[in-house]
Design a protein around this motif. Sequence first.
Motif, PDB file in Angstrom:
ATOM      1  N   LEU A   1      -2.749   5.957   3.167  1.00  0.00           N
ATOM      2  CA  LEU A   1      -3.754   6.299   3.631  1.00  0.00           C
ATOM      3  C   LEU A   1      -4.641   7.491   2.490  1.00  0.00           C
ATOM      4  O   LEU A   1      -4.790   8.293   2.009  1.00  0.00           O
ATOM      5  CB  LEU A   1      -3.295   7.314   5.182  1.00  0.00           C
ATOM      6  N   ARG A   2      -5.733   6.776   1.759  1.00  0.00           N
ATOM      7  CA  ARG A   2      -6.830   7.283   1.000  1.00  0.00           C
ATOM      8  C   ARG A   2      -8.319   7.793   1.751  1.00  0.00           C
ATOM      9  O   ARG A   2      -8.748   7.416   2.754  1.00  0.00           O
ATOM     10  CB  ARG A   2      -7.646   6.626  -0.208  1.00  0.00           C
TER      11      ARG A   2
ATOM     12  N   LYS B   1       1.037  -1.396   0.409  1.00  0.00           N
ATOM     13  CA  LYS B   1      -0.169  -0.210  -0.223  1.00  0.00           C
ATOM     14  C   LYS B   1       0.903   1.395   0.370  1.00  0.00           C
ATOM     15  O   LYS B   1       2.076   1.660   0.882  1.00  0.00           O
ATOM     16  CB  LYS B   1      -0.844   0.461   1.347  1.00  0.00           C
TER      17      LYS B   1
ATOM     18  N   GLU C   1     -14.544   8.532   3.979  1.00  0.00           N
ATOM     19  CA  GLU C   1     -13.764   7.003   3.662  1.00  0.00           C
ATOM     20  C   GLU C   1     -12.636   7.065   3.511  1.00  0.00           C
ATOM     21  O   GLU C   1     -12.163   8.758   3.699  1.00  0.00           O
ATOM     22  CB  GLU C   1     -14.420   6.595   2.077  1.00  0.00           C
ATOM     23  N   ILE C   2     -12.087   6.108   4.713  1.00  0.00           N
ATOM     24  CA  ILE C   2     -11.255   5.723   4.984  1.00  0.00           C
ATOM     25  C   ILE C   2     -10.374   4.616   4.794  1.00  0.00           C
ATOM     26  O   ILE C   2     -10.841   3.692   4.961  1.00  0.00           O
ATOM     27  CB  ILE C   2     -11.075   6.176   6.381  1.00  0.00           C
ATOM     28  N   ASP C   3      -9.285   4.322   4.200  1.00  0.00           N
ATOM     29  CA  ASP C   3      -9.111   3.505   3.899  1.00  0.00           C
ATOM     30  C   ASP C   3      -6.985   3.642   3.560  1.00  0.00           C
ATOM     31  O   ASP C   3      -6.963   4.446   3.228  1.00  0.00           O
ATOM     32  CB  ASP C   3      -9.454   3.070   2.653  1.00  0.00           C
ATOM     33  N   LEU C   4      -6.521   2.170   2.887  1.00  0.00           N
ATOM     34  CA  LEU C   4      -5.342   2.114   2.497  1.00  0.00           C
ATOM     35  C   LEU C   4      -5.287   2.311   1.225  1.00  0.00           C
ATOM     36  O   LEU C   4      -6.091   1.406   0.668  1.00  0.00           O
ATOM     37  CB  LEU C   4      -4.663   0.822   3.103  1.00  0.00           C
ATOM     38  N   SER C   5      -4.416   2.457   0.633  1.00  0.00           N
ATOM     39  CA  SER C   5      -4.124   3.196  -0.892  1.00  0.00           C
ATOM     40  C   SER C   5      -3.432   1.628  -1.492  1.00  0.00           C
ATOM     41  O   SER C   5      -2.199   2.231  -1.510  1.00  0.00           O
ATOM     42  CB  SER C   5      -4.497   4.044  -1.076  1.00  0.00           C
TER      43      SER C   5
END
Length: 108
Positions: A26-27, A23, A41-45
């Motif tokens: 952080l998106r 990854k 929305e929060i997630d690894l990119s």
Amino acid sequence: MSIQLTPEALERVKSFLGEQPEKVGLRFAVRKTGCSGWAYEIDLSNAIGADDEVFEQGGIKVIVPRASLALLDGTEIDFVREGLGSRFAFRNPNVKGECGCGESFTTQ
């Protein structure tokens, strides 16, 4: 334009990225939803796109789609522990109201 991570959030994201080295960061974005209009929305990119803005802090890339920037500018991302649970929390100066369930927010 800015997005900031608290020291707690920075350490938590570093931990997540350490477990998934493929990854790139952080998106952080918003999407239309809920009773108030917008949700985080929060997630690894996996990648940084041509329409993304990148903010770096402490060696961590925070990747924000340009379409979300106006709603997220100035947001501080925190990582909080409450009892047995933990979660990311957002202090967003653009928020003018939140729904009762806490899942969505409105802006001006």
